[in-house]
Enzyme design. Sequence first.
Site, PDB file in Angstrom:
ATOM      1  N   LYS A 186       0.835  -1.207   0.000  1.00 49.01           N
ATOM      2  CA  LYS A 186       0.000   0.000   0.000  1.00 49.01           C
ATOM      3  C   LYS A 186       0.866   1.252   0.000  1.00 49.01           C
ATOM      4  CE  LYS A 186      -3.902  -2.321   2.212  1.00 49.01           C
ATOM      5  NZ  LYS A 186      -4.538  -2.701   3.480  1.00 49.01           N
ATOM      6  N   GLN A 202      -3.814  -1.044   9.810  1.00 45.98           N
ATOM      7  CA  GLN A 202      -3.892  -2.378   9.202  1.00 45.98           C
ATOM      8  C   GLN A 202      -4.452  -3.383  10.210  1.00 45.98           C
ATOM      9  OE1 GLN A 202      -3.084  -3.150   5.927  1.00 45.98           O
ATOM     10  NE2 GLN A 202      -3.824  -5.215   6.339  1.00 45.98           N
ATOM     11  N   ASP A 242     -10.431   3.684   5.461  1.00 48.38           N
ATOM     12  CA  ASP A 242     -11.048   2.368   5.238  1.00 48.38           C
ATOM     13  C   ASP A 242     -12.398   2.229   5.941  1.00 48.38           C
ATOM     14  OD1 ASP A 242     -11.067  -0.014   3.921  1.00 48.38           O
ATOM     15  OD2 ASP A 242      -9.553  -1.006   5.160  1.00 48.38           O
TER      16      ASP A 242
END
Length: 283
Positions: free
Chosen positions: A53, A96, A119
């Site tokens: 990423k 994450q 996210d």
Amino acid sequence: MTAAIMDGRALAEQIKTQVADKTTALKARGIHPSIAIFLVGNDEASKIYVREKAKACRDVGIEAELFKFPAIGTDILISKIKKVNDDPSVHSILVQLPLPKHVDENKVLESISPEKDVDCLNPLNLGRLVIDSEGVESCTPRGIMRLLGRYGIGLEGKNVVIINRSKLLGKPLALMMLKKNATVSVCHSKTQDLERHTQRADIIVVGVGKPQFLRKDMVKQGAVIVDAGIAKAEGRVVGDADFEGLRGKASFITPVPGGVGPMTVAMVLENTTMLTERQSALK
Ligand SMILES: NC(=O)c1ccc[n+]([C@@H]2O[C@H](COP(=O)([O-])OP(=O)(O)OC[C@H]3O[C@@H](n4cnc5c(N)ncnc54)[C@H](OP(=O)(O)O)[C@@H]3O)[C@@H](O)[C@H]2O)c1
């Protein structure tokens, strides 16, 4: 029937070019899109995902700073996130998942500024998804929706089965598909007689993490198969679907690698520029 392959890698490359153009335009106005990526613990797969990423961000001109904490407690982690929340030069935050067991995941996700939550993991943004209000869409589900759209696969009136109920994948995807008027069943490890659900599905999204989990006897002729699973088998990265078996029965299928994975990364980039524009009041 041989299923058409939904090429996530190719679509992700197109999106990356668009994001790179946007980043260039933002920089010309003195705005430098930037993401902070938090990696906690020692999960090997997570290390690879955050590296990918961060690289993809830098490739399109987004500044990416990686905050790595092999061992950290909930409160200190939250204080680190809050510091980035308050830093106007950072527009996007990615934590994450999964976090190690000793970390209070919900508390950590609640601490991400909703304005920077790339996210859609802060409960405010998840709530906005529930009420169809403008927020930010979770990257993997958004990537799946974009891929279906690219191949002209409509959702209205379709029976969709999602095998996954996580907050990263199954739950937000179900909401996004409901909004498009699909009839959605969300299945999980306690689902009784899974085949009964999958055999009547027009579209199946599977994200379990078990190779060869979805077999051709479980799907109807012409079904669309989206494989979000990532696992290792015989040293190779594979998905959850019996790709070769299903190719002879499905109408469309995503490969692993090269399907959902690159789309997730592309959505991190797209969401980051979108959040940057919002914070810079350009939208
Ligand atoms: N491509 C990408 O960008 C991307 C992004 C996210 C995740 N993934 C992949 O997707 C997979 C799942 O990730 P996750 O983070 O969502 O993990 P997770 O939270 O562990 O989700 C796995 C899901 O599979 C369900 N499941 C497990 N065994 C099952 C069975 N026998 N029958 C039916 N359902 C079963 C689980 O049910 P319960 O809820 O009952 O446990 C759970 O909902 C992993 O392979 C991960 O690497 C890929």
